[in-house]
Design a protein around this motif. Sequence first.
Motif, PDB file in Angstrom:
ATOM      1  N   ALA A 192      53.097  64.479  54.125  1.00 33.52           N
ATOM      2  CA  ALA A 192      54.136  64.062  55.073  1.00 33.52           C
ATOM      3  C   ALA A 192      54.229  62.543  55.151  1.00 33.52           C
ATOM      4  CB  ALA A 192      53.857  64.661  56.447  1.00 33.52           C
ATOM      5  N   LEU A 193      53.093  61.856  55.182  1.00 34.78           N
ATOM      6  CA  LEU A 193      53.096  60.392  55.220  1.00 34.78           C
ATOM      7  C   LEU A 193      53.640  59.819  53.917  1.00 34.78           C
ATOM      8  CD1 LEU A 193      49.654  59.697  56.937  1.00 34.78           C
ATOM      9  CD2 LEU A 193      51.934  59.471  57.942  1.00 34.78           C
ATOM     10  N   TRP A 194      53.323  60.472  52.823  1.00 39.82           N
ATOM     11  CA  TRP A 194      53.831  60.030  51.521  1.00 39.82           C
ATOM     12  C   TRP A 194      55.361  60.112  51.509  1.00 39.82           C
ATOM     13  CZ3 TRP A 194      50.888  61.738  46.503  1.00 39.82           C
ATOM     14  CH2 TRP A 194      51.408  61.054  45.403  1.00 39.82           C
ATOM     15  N   MET A 254      53.599  50.988  46.793  1.00 42.34           N
ATOM     16  CA  MET A 254      54.620  51.827  47.425  1.00 42.34           C
ATOM     17  C   MET A 254      55.809  52.151  46.539  1.00 42.34           C
ATOM     18  SD  MET A 254      54.711  51.038  51.503  1.00 42.34           S
ATOM     19  CE  MET A 254      54.681  49.248  51.448  1.00 42.34           C
ATOM     20  N   PRO A 255      56.345  51.198  45.730  1.00 42.47           N
ATOM     21  CA  PRO A 255      57.486  51.581  44.873  1.00 42.47           C
ATOM     22  C   PRO A 255      57.164  52.745  43.946  1.00 42.47           C
ATOM     23  CG  PRO A 255      57.255  49.200  44.956  1.00 42.47           C
ATOM     24  CD  PRO A 255      56.035  49.764  45.606  1.00 42.47           C
ATOM     25  N   TYR A 256      55.938  52.779  43.428  1.00 46.64           N
ATOM     26  CA  TYR A 256      55.556  53.852  42.516  1.00 46.64           C
ATOM     27  C   TYR A 256      55.304  55.151  43.270  1.00 46.64           C
ATOM     28  CZ  TYR A 256      55.136  50.102  39.127  1.00 46.64           C
ATOM     29  OH  TYR A 256      55.408  49.049  38.299  1.00 46.64           O
ATOM     30  N   LEU A 257      54.683  55.060  44.434  1.00 45.68           N
ATOM     31  CA  LEU A 257      54.475  56.257  45.240  1.00 45.68           C
ATOM     32  C   LEU A 257      55.816  56.885  45.627  1.00 45.68           C
ATOM     33  CD1 LEU A 257      51.578  55.116  47.605  1.00 45.68           C
ATOM     34  CD2 LEU A 257      51.423  56.684  45.657  1.00 45.68           C
ATOM     35  N   ILE A 258      56.779  56.049  46.001  1.00 47.04           N
ATOM     36  CA  ILE A 258      58.096  56.559  46.390  1.00 47.04           C
ATOM     37  C   ILE A 258      58.804  57.191  45.191  1.00 47.04           C
ATOM     38  CG2 ILE A 258      60.392  55.864  47.194  1.00 47.04           C
ATOM     39  CD1 ILE A 258      58.968  53.780  48.963  1.00 47.04           C
ATOM     40  N   ALA A 259      58.652  56.586  44.017  1.00 44.25           N
ATOM     41  CA  ALA A 259      59.292  57.144  42.813  1.00 44.25           C
ATOM     42  C   ALA A 259      58.765  58.534  42.490  1.00 44.25           C
ATOM     43  CB  ALA A 259      59.072  56.205  41.633  1.00 44.25           C
ATOM     44  N   LEU A 260      57.541  58.837  42.916  1.00 43.98           N
ATOM     45  CA  LEU A 260      56.951  60.148  42.631  1.00 43.98           C
ATOM     46  C   LEU A 260      57.247  61.189  43.696  1.00 43.98           C
ATOM     47  CD1 LEU A 260      53.447  58.997  41.321  1.00 43.98           C
ATOM     48  CD2 LEU A 260      55.376  59.835  39.955  1.00 43.98           C
ATOM     49  N   VAL A 261      57.888  60.797  44.792  1.00 43.20           N
ATOM     50  CA  VAL A 261      58.169  61.744  45.876  1.00 43.20           C
ATOM     51  C   VAL A 261      58.933  62.977  45.388  1.00 43.20           C
ATOM     52  CG1 VAL A 261      59.537  62.060  47.987  1.00 43.20           C
ATOM     53  CG2 VAL A 261      57.946  60.144  47.800  1.00 43.20           C
ATOM     54  N   PRO A 262      59.948  62.849  44.507  1.00 40.22           N
ATOM     55  CA  PRO A 262      60.674  64.053  44.079  1.00 40.22           C
ATOM     56  C   PRO A 262      59.810  65.103  43.385  1.00 40.22           C
ATOM     57  CG  PRO A 262      61.916  62.078  43.517  1.00 40.22           C
ATOM     58  CD  PRO A 262      60.560  61.619  43.949  1.00 40.22           C
ATOM     59  N   PHE A 263      58.598  64.706  42.941  1.00 41.22           N
ATOM     60  CA  PHE A 263      57.724  65.658  42.260  1.00 41.22           C
ATOM     61  C   PHE A 263      56.668  66.252  43.188  1.00 41.22           C
ATOM     62  CE2 PHE A 263      59.110  62.467  39.128  1.00 41.22           C
ATOM     63  CZ  PHE A 263      59.828  63.288  38.271  1.00 41.22           C
ATOM     64  N   LEU A 264      56.661  65.840  44.456  1.00 37.16           N
ATOM     65  CA  LEU A 264      55.672  66.380  45.391  1.00 37.16           C
ATOM     66  C   LEU A 264      55.868  67.867  45.654  1.00 37.16           C
ATOM     67  CD1 LEU A 264      55.160  63.599  48.106  1.00 37.16           C
ATOM     68  CD2 LEU A 264      53.569  64.347  46.334  1.00 37.16           C
ATOM     69  N   TRP A 265      57.066  68.374  45.391  1.00 36.34           N
ATOM     70  CA  TRP A 265      57.288  69.801  45.627  1.00 36.34           C
ATOM     71  C   TRP A 265      56.349  70.662  44.783  1.00 36.34           C
ATOM     72  CZ3 TRP A 265      58.527  73.263  41.807  1.00 36.34           C
ATOM     73  CH2 TRP A 265      59.015  72.741  40.605  1.00 36.34           C
ATOM     74  N   ILE A 266      55.891  70.124  43.652  1.00 36.73           N
ATOM     75  CA  ILE A 266      55.035  70.923  42.761  1.00 36.73           C
ATOM     76  C   ILE A 266      53.693  71.233  43.425  1.00 36.73           C
ATOM     77  CG2 ILE A 266      53.928  71.014  40.494  1.00 36.73           C
ATOM     78  CD1 ILE A 266      56.144  69.077  39.529  1.00 36.73           C
ATOM     79  N   PRO A 267      52.914  70.221  43.864  1.00 40.27           N
ATOM     80  CA  PRO A 267      51.661  70.573  44.543  1.00 40.27           C
ATOM     81  C   PRO A 267      51.887  71.273  45.877  1.00 40.27           C
ATOM     82  CG  PRO A 267      52.037  68.205  44.660  1.00 40.27           C
ATOM     83  CD  PRO A 267      53.038  68.757  43.704  1.00 40.27           C
ATOM     84  N   LEU A 268      52.997  70.967  46.558  1.00 43.54           N
ATOM     85  CA  LEU A 268      53.258  71.602  47.841  1.00 43.54           C
ATOM     86  C   LEU A 268      53.540  73.093  47.678  1.00 43.54           C
ATOM     87  CD1 LEU A 268      55.372  68.778  49.514  1.00 43.54           C
ATOM     88  CD2 LEU A 268      53.142  69.637  50.317  1.00 43.54           C
ATOM     89  N   ALA A 283      61.792  68.744  51.886  1.00 42.76           N
ATOM     90  CA  ALA A 283      61.993  67.350  52.291  1.00 42.76           C
ATOM     91  C   ALA A 283      61.755  66.405  51.111  1.00 42.76           C
ATOM     92  CB  ALA A 283      61.054  67.003  53.445  1.00 42.76           C
ATOM     93  N   ALA A 284      60.759  66.696  50.289  1.00 44.81           N
ATOM     94  CA  ALA A 284      60.479  65.847  49.129  1.00 44.81           C
ATOM     95  C   ALA A 284      61.610  65.884  48.112  1.00 44.81           C
ATOM     96  CB  ALA A 284      59.170  66.293  48.472  1.00 44.81           C
ATOM     97  N   SER A 285      62.321  67.009  48.042  1.00 48.25           N
ATOM     98  CA  SER A 285      63.397  67.174  47.053  1.00 48.25           C
ATOM     99  C   SER A 285      64.775  66.865  47.622  1.00 48.25           C
ATOM    100  CB  SER A 285      63.380  68.608  46.518  1.00 48.25           C
ATOM    101  OG  SER A 285      62.112  68.947  46.019  1.00 48.25           O
ATOM    102  N   SER A 286      64.861  66.509  48.888  1.00 45.83           N
ATOM    103  CA  SER A 286      66.162  66.431  49.556  1.00 45.83           C
ATOM    104  C   SER A 286      67.088  65.411  48.925  1.00 45.83           C
ATOM    105  CB  SER A 286      65.973  66.124  51.043  1.00 45.83           C
ATOM    106  OG  SER A 286      65.324  64.871  51.210  1.00 45.83           O
ATOM    107  N   ARG A 287      66.571  64.241  48.560  1.00 40.09           N
ATOM    108  CA  ARG A 287      67.463  63.213  48.010  1.00 40.09           C
ATOM    109  C   ARG A 287      67.943  63.587  46.619  1.00 40.09           C
ATOM    110  NH1 ARG A 287      67.598  59.428  51.761  1.00 40.09           N
ATOM    111  NH2 ARG A 287      65.718  59.016  52.982  1.00 40.09           N
ATOM    112  N   ARG A 288      67.110  64.286  45.847  1.00 39.39           N
ATOM    113  CA  ARG A 288      67.564  64.730  44.532  1.00 39.39           C
ATOM    114  C   ARG A 288      68.623  65.819  44.661  1.00 39.39           C
ATOM    115  NH1 ARG A 288      63.486  65.033  39.566  1.00 39.39           N
ATOM    116  NH2 ARG A 288      63.609  62.819  40.024  1.00 39.39           N
TER     117      ARG A 288
END
Length: 404
Positions: free
Chosen positions: A13-15, A31-45, A70-75
């Motif tokens: 959630a913090l990520w 942070m720029p790299y962590l944010i770029a990986l947000v769309p892939f957080l759905w996989i571990p979630l 939420a992680a995939s919302s912008r995509r």
Amino acid sequence: MTVLFFVLWIIAALWIALTALPAGWEGHMPMPYLIALVPFLWIPLVALAVWAAVLHEWGIVGAMLVLALAASSRRMQYLGSGFDMSPSAVRPIGGTGRASTTAKSRETSRETLFGSRETDRETSTAANTDGPERSSGTTAASPIAPNEPFSVMTLNCRFGRADAAHIVREVRERNITVLALQELTGELVAALDEEGLAELLPYHQLGEERDTDNGGFNGIWTAYEPASATSNAVDIPAADVPAVTIPLSRDEDETPAVDTDDTDGIEPADESEPDVAPARRYITFASAHPKSPMRGCPQWSAGIRGLGALADAAKSGGDIAVVMGDLNSGTDHPSFRALLKSGFTDASLAYAHGPNLTFPSWLPWPRIELDHVLVTRGLKVSHVESFIITTTDHLAVTATLVVR
């Protein structure tokens, strides 16, 4: 076990919350790299949700799936009926005022847009009193006309290593009329000339080559004869942003003539209101490449947000701006969303057929979207596509645009 799930949920959630930071606040490593990986957080979630389901922890299952969405919302914004992040309050192109007022504001905006230094790398295009030059033996395309589609293309050339023959072949086969390239070298520019790029796109403008360039200088080529050009349309802490300004067809601006032989029912013009021809409109095309975060996070964010000046200049004069390039960011980054809010629309968002993931080219998945075509109000996007160019690490992006 429940405690472990809770801790992992908080971390995720913090990520994801990093994407909601104010623009510029994410300009600190990593942070720029962590944010770029947000769309892939759905996989571990989703994996955690499956694990929780095996343990019959249904509340945890629901919590993990909510975060995955939420992680995939912008995509997801790239799908459906389209998504426009530019301000709804932006007035229509041309405004409603008198032509003289519009012309004055346009002049001011163009002075702002092209107030930067003159380049010594102007080759086929020169911003001078004699007008632009073109390569011998080539013919310029007709001015851009309303309701007639034209295609643009952008590519990061990976330190000048991109295959020049492949670039020129795609320009020819896809009927590209405006080409933006980043990370250029003098050798690649010469190779493009040898492959016949000047025969297809006779005008071009390059940025100045400097030691502070991030991977190389930028350039822009066009089939249309520019009204003006500059090596650096806006100062950002990165390679120069070369731009060409192209007039729209006069057919759009001129009022149809009245048939004087048949004037029945036509009220005579008010002689106290002299006819004033509408001022001509222009489209400015720019090739941009903000720094990558590893070259300086604050400069990375400032460079992305600084490109908004091009939208501001276009809006104030009733003109149109198109920015193409490797912008080292996507819609999950607050700085990129701030750029869109300045008046730009991402062509991929407007086309709404899914994201065009462009980096890295050697992996079919996963990829992130770094390369964009951004347009201001006045252009309609009818097609966007990404594709591989040999020997570069970014995919090229092409978009078909139509003047409204």
